[in-house]
Enzyme design. Structure first.
Site, PDB file in Angstrom:
ATOM      1  N   HIS A 109      47.138  35.597  45.724  1.00  0.00           N
ATOM      2  CA  HIS A 109      46.903  35.383  44.294  1.00  0.00           C
ATOM      3  C   HIS A 109      46.953  33.888  43.978  1.00  0.00           C
ATOM      4  O   HIS A 109      46.092  33.362  43.266  1.00  0.00           O
ATOM      5  CB  HIS A 109      47.981  36.057  43.437  1.00  0.00           C
TER       6      HIS A 109
ATOM      7  N   ARG B  22      39.876  40.026  49.259  1.00  0.00           N
ATOM      8  CA  ARG B  22      40.538  39.778  50.539  1.00  0.00           C
ATOM      9  C   ARG B  22      39.635  40.157  51.700  1.00  0.00           C
ATOM     10  O   ARG B  22      39.638  39.517  52.734  1.00  0.00           O
ATOM     11  CB  ARG B  22      41.830  40.586  50.642  1.00  0.00           C
TER      12      ARG B  22
END
Length: 163
Positions: free
Chosen positions: A17, A90
């Site tokens: 993040h 991701r």
């Protein structure tokens, strides 16, 4: 001013993040990291705890602010004057869900773009869920979360020292 909203549960914030936030802050004039109240997820940390974690971790990024919201993300983004939603990816497995969500958001708010940012490869395996699992069983959190978050997780689970 180009404003972007990066929505998520951030339960807790991970280095993945943080990587996305730091890079978004280089592209946009202001990034709002928005903690979503979720009716479908049972969080480990309260909204206030997550906001506090984010404030500590993001304090050195002057064009990033932290907030919480309820309801539709695009509605919140409009209220903030945002022109973009940031979504972190991701792996390819994230794309299908994110693509569908981006199309839904585009239908609801055609003026708001979804911008996908890939995490650095070294963070591609990290999720908040995996971090909580590792922490729950006393594993090593090094390089998975920012140091202040590691301390908070250790306190939450009564862990000592390194995993």
């Amino acid at each position: 001013m180009k404003i972007a909203v990066y929505p998520g549960s951030f339960d807790p914030i991970t280095n993945g993040h943080l990587d996305v936030i730091q890079r978004a802050a280089q592209v946009f004039d202001q990034v709002v990291v928005a903690v979503a109240h979720s009716s479908t997820k049972e969080p480990l940390f309260s909204i206030e705890e997550r906001l506090d974690m984010l404030r500590v971790v993001l304090q050195k990024l002057p064009n990033v602010r932290v907030d919480a919201y309820r309801g539709l993300t695009v509605r919140y983004a409009r209220e903030q004057g945002a022109r973009a939603l940031i979504r972190g990816l991701r792996a390819v497995s994230d794309f299908e869900y994110e693509f569908t969500m981006a199309l839904t958001n585009k239908k609801l708010a055609p003026e708001i773009e979804t911008v996908f940012l890939m995490t650095e490869a070294k963070y591609s395996f990290i999720s908040s869920g995996s971090v909580k699992e590792v922490a729950r069983y006393g594993g090593c959190l090094e390089d998975m979360v920012p140091v202040p978050v590691e301390r908070i997780l250790r306190d939450k689970f009564g862990m000592r020292g390194e995993g």
